[in-house]
Design a protein around this motif. Structure first.
Motif, PDB file in Angstrom:
ATOM      1  N   THR A 307      41.485  34.346  55.882  1.00 33.41           N
ATOM      2  CA  THR A 307      40.253  33.617  56.178  1.00 33.41           C
ATOM      3  C   THR A 307      40.108  33.302  57.663  1.00 33.41           C
ATOM      4  N   LEU A 338      37.676  39.064  51.021  1.00 32.16           N
ATOM      5  CA  LEU A 338      37.596  37.631  50.738  1.00 32.16           C
ATOM      6  C   LEU A 338      37.505  37.327  49.253  1.00 32.16           C
ATOM      7  N   THR A 341      41.314  38.054  47.727  1.00 35.82           N
ATOM      8  CA  THR A 341      42.419  37.632  48.588  1.00 35.82           C
ATOM      9  C   THR A 341      43.696  37.459  47.765  1.00 35.82           C
TER      10      THR A 341
END
Length: 527
Positions: A307, A338, A341
């Motif tokens: 992130t 994202l 993840t």
């Protein structure tokens, strides 16, 4: 209908470099502090050293070793070996002397190219019987060479006096290109045979999954003796005629500056490298706009790292594989960085990945944990002159058993959750507990010892030793590290040493790793 015979196609990377030297000779191939090389320079130097190798008896399938850090001489040695159809053996420069000797002996290398920083190590070895020629790199300002190096031939003089070989050996899928040595679970090194086909199919897999392009600049700071750095982008860049920025070792500030100064487009690194860069004060202001093909592997990636880099517009693309898979078996598409993840991604286009029951070998249900197995043209055919290890790693259907435990989700994304074997991955380096335990077994005052990996945000895992000691013995972390330092590489040394009343073992006398890990969380550090 007439059937046409398809000839074997030459996929030798040295042939591609020779082609670029012919049609685009002035293009920069390598940016390096010790001296940049154009494609004409790189090809000429490799062709001249190929002549030198021939003069020293090297022929097809003979082994040529290199011991040193990232450099143009590493690439020249590799390409020279390829030109002759010989096999390149990159030696891990972090190994201790006995480990280095084992690699040289097991590979049967007849020629060794070495940098000054590692010459003393080689001079201290009992010379392997097959090692007939020693060349000392002496034209690299980054690692000045001694003027009085007995036993060693000047690399620069040998190259300067040789005429370049005119031909490049045709290499096809089954021809071995590289021997990369990796420790076994017992600590005995194994030579992974990577063919030109393994390298080529991995390149095609990456080509179809990662947005790297002709004209790109690749950055190489991770060690090139690892297949991750060498075969992710560096070899592909040279085959495509692109530019490679080579750094001898990783320096966070320099690497971050390189990304901006050279407008780097692609790179491979382990998580610890990205963590180190994002901790720099200049990270938030660095221009990272050209980075689009960034692969991270070699250890678990903390979600916060993903992130934090995403906030800077850089999507770290997680991948999974081993030296045996050359190296990538899975890759997480950038669009899923994202949303998935923690996943190591989906199978590469020309690679099969399954998760199977560790006992029956049968595929398990989605979400269920099991051993990850791999099959495909990027997977090694086996271990160098080690039928026993090869037989243990492959099943009857040609599946390679990785020893990693994972599961697949509904989208076929792989998650690695544990290892069937007790291997530790620290900063992208494989550490095998049994190897370190043996190195400590004869430490005076130490009754028993066990080594495990403990999660660490920066390094993925760190090496931790637990030991029971004799009354009155003064054993500290420093004592432990000093004792093992001349037997194993420094990255394998424990970062913590814990004193316990007794090291847990089961009824058969084997180390009880479950209880050892529990005990590690309850015991105060010593030293």
């Amino acid at each position: 209908m007439r059937t046409r015979h398809m000839p074997n196609v030459d996929i030798n990377p040295a042939s591609a470099v020779a082609r670029h030297a012919r049609f685009n000779p002035d293009a920069t191939a390598v940016v390096y502090a010790g001296g940049d090389l154009t494609y004409a320079d790189l090809n000429d130097k490799a062709a001249r050293f190929a002549t030198v190798l021939t003069q020293n008896g090297v022929a097809q399938e003979d082994r040529v070793a290199f011991l040193g850090m990232n450099s143009t001489s590493f690439l020249v040695t590799m390409l020279a070996a390829f030109r002759l159809g010989a096999i390149f053996v990159p030696v891990n420069f972090r190994l201790a002397p006995p480990e280095t000797l084992a690699v040289l002996e097991q590979s049967g290398a007849s020629v060794l190219v070495c940098e000054e920083g590692h010459r003393a190590l080689v001079d201290g070895l009992v010379k392997p019987a097959v090692l007939e020629a020693l060349f000392l790199v002496d034209d690299d300002s980054e690692v000045p060479a001694s003027s009085s190096a007995a036993r060693w031939t000047s690399w620069s003089s040998a190259i300067a006096s040789a005429s370049p070989t005119a031909e490049v050996s045709t290499r096809t899928e089954d021809d071995v290109a590289i021997l990369m040595f990796t420790s076994g679970t017992t600590g005995r090194s194994k030579g992974v045979t990577l063919t030109h086909g393994n390298i080529w199919w991995n390149s095609l897999n990456v080509e179809l999954m990662v947005d790297s392009r002709i004209g790109d600049t690749t950055h190489a700071a991770a060690p090139l003796f690892h297949v991750g750095a060498l075969n992710s982008f560096v070899l592909r860049a040279l085959v495509r005629g692109n530019r490679v920025v080579v750094r001898r070792a990783f320096d966070p500030a320099q690497t971050l500056d390189d990304y901006t100064h050279y407008q780097v487009n692609s790179t491979f690194a382990v998580p610890a490298m990205f963590i180190a860069m994002q901790r720099l004060p200049e990270f938030d202001a660095a221009d990272l706009s050209t980075l689009r093909a960034v692969v991270v592997a070699g250890a678990p990636v903390p979600p916060s790292v993903i992130t934090d880099w995403a906030k800077r517009g850089v999507m770290l693309q997680q991948a999974w594989g081993l030296t045996e898979t050359a190296p990538f078996a899975t890759h997480l598409p950038v669009d899923w960085t994202l949303t998935k993840t923690g996943s190591a991604g989906i199978p590469m286009p020309y690679t099969e990945v399954r998760v199977v029951d560790v006992v029956t070998g049968e595929p398990v249900a989605t979400g269920e944990r099991g051993e990850v197995i791999v099959r495909g043209p990027n997977v090694t055919s086996g271990y160098w002159k080690n039928d026993e290890a090869t037989g243990a790693a492959f099943d009857a259907d040609g599946w390679f058993h990785s020893g990693d435990i994972g599961f697949l989700d509904d989208d076929s994304c792989l998650y690695i959750v544990d290892r069937l074997k007790d291997m530790i991955i620290s900063g992208g380096e494989n550490v095998y507990p049994a190897e370190v335990e043996r190195a400590l077994a004869d430490l005076e005052g130490l009754n028993d010892v066990a080594v495990i990996g403990v999660p660490d945000e920066q390094w993925g895992e760190i090496v931790v030793a637990l030991g029971s000691v004799q009354p009155g013995a003064d054993i500290t972390l420093e004592t432990v590290r000093e004792h093992a330092a001349n037997k194993v590489a420094r990255y394998k040394l424990p970062s913590r040493f814990l004193i316990v009343d007794a090291v847990p073992r089961n009824a058969s006398g084997k180390l009880d790793k479950t209880n050892i890990r529990r005990l590690a969380g309850e015991t105060d550090e010593r030293g």
